[in-house]
Write a protein that holds these residues in place. Structure first.
Motif, PDB file in Angstrom:
ATOM      1  N   ARG A   1       0.850  -1.183   0.000  1.00 26.24           N
ATOM      2  CA  ARG A   1       0.000   0.000   0.000  1.00 26.24           C
ATOM      3  C   ARG A   1       0.887   1.235   0.000  1.00 26.24           C
ATOM      4  O   ARG A   1       2.072   1.171   0.341  1.00 26.24           O
ATOM      5  CB  ARG A   1      -0.902   0.016   1.227  1.00 26.24           C
ATOM      6  N   PRO A   2       0.343   2.375  -0.394  1.00 27.53           N
ATOM      7  CA  PRO A   2       1.161   3.603  -0.424  1.00 27.53           C
ATOM      8  C   PRO A   2       1.251   4.274   0.945  1.00 27.53           C
ATOM      9  O   PRO A   2       0.377   4.118   1.799  1.00 27.53           O
ATOM     10  CB  PRO A   2       0.409   4.491  -1.414  1.00 27.53           C
ATOM     11  N   PHE A   3       2.338   5.020   1.127  1.00 25.00           N
ATOM     12  CA  PHE A   3       2.535   5.867   2.297  1.00 25.00           C
ATOM     13  C   PHE A   3       3.009   7.235   1.820  1.00 25.00           C
ATOM     14  O   PHE A   3       3.753   7.336   0.847  1.00 25.00           O
ATOM     15  CB  PHE A   3       3.577   5.270   3.243  1.00 25.00           C
ATOM     16  N   ASP A   4       2.576   8.261   2.528  1.00 25.85           N
ATOM     17  CA  ASP A   4       3.040   9.604   2.208  1.00 25.85           C
ATOM     18  C   ASP A   4       4.405   9.883   2.809  1.00 25.85           C
ATOM     19  O   ASP A   4       5.242  10.550   2.197  1.00 25.85           O
ATOM     20  CB  ASP A   4       2.053  10.657   2.745  1.00 25.85           C
ATOM     21  N   LEU A   5       4.610   9.400   4.028  1.00 26.48           N
ATOM     22  CA  LEU A   5       5.801   9.748   4.791  1.00 26.48           C
ATOM     23  C   LEU A   5       6.314   8.522   5.523  1.00 26.48           C
ATOM     24  O   LEU A   5       5.530   7.729   6.056  1.00 26.48           O
ATOM     25  CB  LEU A   5       5.472  10.860   5.793  1.00 26.48           C
ATOM     26  N   ALA A   6       7.613   8.356   5.551  1.00 28.86           N
ATOM     27  CA  ALA A   6       8.239   7.268   6.304  1.00 28.86           C
ATOM     28  C   ALA A   6       9.137   7.860   7.375  1.00 28.86           C
ATOM     29  O   ALA A   6       9.990   8.703   7.091  1.00 28.86           O
ATOM     30  CB  ALA A   6       9.054   6.361   5.389  1.00 28.86           C
ATOM     31  N   LEU A   7       8.918   7.425   8.616  1.00 25.45           N
ATOM     32  CA  LEU A   7       9.783   7.765   9.732  1.00 25.45           C
ATOM     33  C   LEU A   7      10.741   6.601   9.932  1.00 25.45           C
ATOM     34  O   LEU A   7      10.317   5.480  10.236  1.00 25.45           O
ATOM     35  CB  LEU A   7       8.943   7.990  10.996  1.00 25.45           C
ATOM     36  N   LEU A   8      12.029   6.841   9.727  1.00 31.91           N
ATOM     37  CA  LEU A   8      13.040   5.792   9.811  1.00 31.91           C
ATOM     38  C   LEU A   8      13.837   5.969  11.096  1.00 31.91           C
ATOM     39  O   LEU A   8      14.374   7.040  11.368  1.00 31.91           O
ATOM     40  CB  LEU A   8      13.970   5.843   8.600  1.00 31.91           C
ATOM     41  N   ILE A   9      13.903   4.879  11.877  1.00 29.16           N
ATOM     42  CA  ILE A   9      14.572   4.910  13.174  1.00 29.16           C
ATOM     43  C   ILE A   9      15.615   3.791  13.198  1.00 29.16           C
ATOM     44  O   ILE A   9      15.303   2.630  13.475  1.00 29.16           O
ATOM     45  CB  ILE A   9      13.566   4.749  14.327  1.00 29.16           C
ATOM     46  N   HIS A  10      16.833   4.144  12.848  1.00 28.11           N
ATOM     47  CA  HIS A  10      17.937   3.186  12.805  1.00 28.11           C
ATOM     48  C   HIS A  10      19.199   3.847  13.371  1.00 28.11           C
ATOM     49  O   HIS A  10      19.264   5.066  13.463  1.00 28.11           O
ATOM     50  CB  HIS A  10      18.231   2.733  11.372  1.00 28.11           C
ATOM     51  N   GLY A  11      20.165   3.026  13.688  1.00 26.13           N
ATOM     52  CA  GLY A  11      21.464   3.553  14.059  1.00 26.13           C
ATOM     53  C   GLY A  11      22.097   2.904  15.266  1.00 26.13           C
ATOM     54  O   GLY A  11      23.312   2.704  15.290  1.00 26.13           O
TER      55      GLY A  11
ATOM     56  N   VAL B   1      20.497   9.290  15.494  1.00 23.41           N
ATOM     57  CA  VAL B   1      21.103   8.203  16.270  1.00 23.41           C
ATOM     58  C   VAL B   1      21.370   8.739  17.679  1.00 23.41           C
ATOM     59  O   VAL B   1      21.991   9.793  17.841  1.00 23.41           O
ATOM     60  CB  VAL B   1      22.418   7.729  15.625  1.00 23.41           C
ATOM     61  N   PRO B   2      20.899   8.053  18.710  1.00 23.07           N
ATOM     62  CA  PRO B   2      21.094   8.582  20.065  1.00 23.07           C
ATOM     63  C   PRO B   2      22.566   8.614  20.462  1.00 23.07           C
ATOM     64  O   PRO B   2      23.355   7.768  20.028  1.00 23.07           O
ATOM     65  CB  PRO B   2      20.297   7.612  20.950  1.00 23.07           C
ATOM     66  N   PRO B   3      22.950   9.580  21.287  1.00 24.13           N
ATOM     67  CA  PRO B   3      24.337   9.656  21.772  1.00 24.13           C
ATOM     68  C   PRO B   3      24.590   8.550  22.797  1.00 24.13           C
ATOM     69  O   PRO B   3      24.264   8.692  23.967  1.00 24.13           O
ATOM     70  CB  PRO B   3      24.415  11.059  22.399  1.00 24.13           C
ATOM     71  N   MET B   4      25.168   7.470  22.340  1.00 25.98           N
ATOM     72  CA  MET B   4      25.279   6.276  23.172  1.00 25.98           C
ATOM     73  C   MET B   4      26.270   6.432  24.318  1.00 25.98           C
ATOM     74  O   MET B   4      26.309   5.585  25.215  1.00 25.98           O
ATOM     75  CB  MET B   4      25.621   5.074  22.292  1.00 25.98           C
ATOM     76  N   GLN B   5      27.038   7.499  24.315  1.00 24.93           N
ATOM     77  CA  GLN B   5      27.939   7.741  25.444  1.00 24.93           C
ATOM     78  C   GLN B   5      27.169   8.053  26.727  1.00 24.93           C
ATOM     79  O   GLN B   5      27.749   8.086  27.817  1.00 24.93           O
ATOM     80  CB  GLN B   5      28.910   8.875  25.140  1.00 24.93           C
TER      81      GLN B   5
ATOM     82  N   VAL C   1      33.564   4.580  22.941  1.00 27.76           N
ATOM     83  CA  VAL C   1      33.774   4.111  21.570  1.00 27.76           C
ATOM     84  C   VAL C   1      32.454   4.107  20.801  1.00 27.76           C
ATOM     85  O   VAL C   1      32.372   4.596  19.663  1.00 27.76           O
ATOM     86  CB  VAL C   1      34.415   2.707  21.571  1.00 27.76           C
ATOM     87  N   LEU C   2      31.391   3.570  21.417  1.00 30.97           N
ATOM     88  CA  LEU C   2      30.105   3.524  20.731  1.00 30.97           C
ATOM     89  C   LEU C   2      29.505   4.924  20.574  1.00 30.97           C
ATOM     90  O   LEU C   2      28.844   5.212  19.568  1.00 30.97           O
ATOM     91  CB  LEU C   2      29.142   2.609  21.482  1.00 30.97           C
ATOM     92  N   GLY C   3      29.749   5.788  21.531  1.00 26.12           N
ATOM     93  CA  GLY C   3      29.266   7.159  21.400  1.00 26.12           C
ATOM     94  C   GLY C   3      29.891   7.879  20.220  1.00 26.12           C
ATOM     95  O   GLY C   3      29.209   8.598  19.476  1.00 26.12           O
ATOM     96  N   GLN C   4      31.189   7.687  20.031  1.00 28.93           N
ATOM     97  CA  GLN C   4      31.866   8.294  18.887  1.00 28.93           C
ATOM     98  C   GLN C   4      31.350   7.729  17.570  1.00 28.93           C
ATOM     99  O   GLN C   4      31.132   8.467  16.592  1.00 28.93           O
ATOM    100  CB  GLN C   4      33.377   8.061  18.995  1.00 28.93           C
ATOM    101  N   GLN C   5      31.131   6.416  17.528  1.00 32.91           N
ATOM    102  CA  GLN C   5      30.616   5.792  16.314  1.00 32.91           C
ATOM    103  C   GLN C   5      29.187   6.260  16.021  1.00 32.91           C
ATOM    104  O   GLN C   5      28.842   6.555  14.871  1.00 32.91           O
ATOM    105  CB  GLN C   5      30.650   4.263  16.457  1.00 32.91           C
ATOM    106  N   ALA C   6      28.360   6.361  17.060  1.00 32.34           N
ATOM    107  CA  ALA C   6      26.988   6.837  16.880  1.00 32.34           C
ATOM    108  C   ALA C   6      26.978   8.250  16.314  1.00 32.34           C
ATOM    109  O   ALA C   6      26.159   8.579  15.443  1.00 32.34           O
ATOM    110  CB  ALA C   6      26.239   6.786  18.200  1.00 32.34           C
ATOM    111  N   ALA C   7      27.885   9.095  16.784  1.00 32.46           N
ATOM    112  CA  ALA C   7      27.959  10.474  16.288  1.00 32.46           C
ATOM    113  C   ALA C   7      28.308  10.502  14.797  1.00 32.46           C
ATOM    114  O   ALA C   7      27.783  11.329  14.042  1.00 32.46           O
ATOM    115  CB  ALA C   7      28.978  11.267  17.090  1.00 32.46           C
ATOM    116  N   ARG C   8      29.184   9.607  14.379  1.00 28.04           N
ATOM    117  CA  ARG C   8      29.548   9.566  12.955  1.00 28.04           C
ATOM    118  C   ARG C   8      28.352   9.143  12.102  1.00 28.04           C
ATOM    119  O   ARG C   8      28.107   9.715  11.031  1.00 28.04           O
ATOM    120  CB  ARG C   8      30.727   8.621  12.730  1.00 28.04           C
TER     121      ARG C   8
END
Length: 248
Positions: free
Chosen positions: A109-119, A157-161, A173-180
């Motif tokens: 089915r069609p969608f107008d908008l997609a909210l993508l939550i990844h990282g 992407v949340p600041p994992m630090q 380490v994960l906080g720096q990667q999340a920021a990138r």
């Protein structure tokens, strides 16, 4: 060089980081995805067909029900302004790659908008920023082609630090990667008219973290959903996937 310090130190720290990751995996409380509807229609006003696609936070882990999770809070916030037809596809441990693989299972089915939550899971897997970017583009292109999505909101992407569950130096380490990875989402939004990026600028206070020390609490989902609703409704363009805004 300081920005890349964590990359330089990954190799000498590898045994410690691996041990800490194992410790986190054994210690972490496994919260379930909350029960409740994952699609529905509510509200009055211009129509908006919304797809929410992403990881355990999209699925609402940390809340007791979907009504108090991200999808329920967001549906309430948006339905005061639009007639919202929404569908949630969130899954614990999902990455951009696994969401790409899930495309054939999405409603036809069609969608107008997609909210993508990844990282977060892309971060813990140390996905290269260029790979993360390429997969995000592939996912958006596929959703546009198959579902007619005209606008995308990329949740930061949340600041994992700041995640209490994670020990140091793994947290750093994960906080720096999340920021990138988050910087890649912001860059995509600056380059594409149909894409906007919402930094996850929540205050990292104890009451905003679920009891597992990793996921958002119900209070955090309420705040996050208000931020997302404001972004989605910005410039009065929510009801048209063809009308879009840049990241600001």
């Amino acid at each position: 060089m300081a920005v890349e310090a964590d990359r330089l130190l990954r190799y000498p720290l590898a045994p410690l980081l691996a041990a800490q990751a194992l410790w986190v995996g054994l210690r972490a409380e496994r919260l379930p995805e909350p029960p409740g509807p994952r699609s529905g229609t509510r509200g009055t006003g211009p129509p908006l067909r919304l797809l929410i696609l992403g990881d355990s936070s999209a699925a609402g882990v940390g809340a007791e029900t979907q009504d108090t999770a991200l999808s329920g809070c967001l549906a309430r916030a948006l339905s005061a302004h639009v007639t919202l037809d929404w569908h949630l596809e969130g899954e614990t441990s999902a990455t951009t790659k696994t969401s790409l693989a899930k495309r054939p299972k999405l409603p036809d089915r069609p969608f107008d908008l997609a909210l993508l939550i990844h990282g977060v899971n892309d971060t813990t897997r140390l996905t290269a920023p260029r790979t993360f970017r390429a997969r995000q583009i592939a996912l958006m292109d596929a959703l546009r082609a198959r579902h007619g999505v005209g606008r995308f909101v990329l949740s930061g992407v949340p600041p994992m630090q700041h995640f209490p569950l994670l020990p140091q130096p793994l947290r750093w380490v994960l906080g720096q990667q999340a920021a990138r990875l988050d910087a890649e989402l912001a860059r995509l939004a600056s380059e594409r008219e149909e894409v906007s990026h919402l930094p996850l600028a929540l205050p990292f206070e104890p009451h905003l973290v679920a009891r597992d020390g990793f996921h958002p609490s119900e209070a955090a989902y309420a705040l996050w959903s208000e931020m997302l609703a404001t972004e989605i409704l910005k410039d009065g363009c929510a009801a048209s996937g063809a009308t879009s805004t840049r990241n600001r």
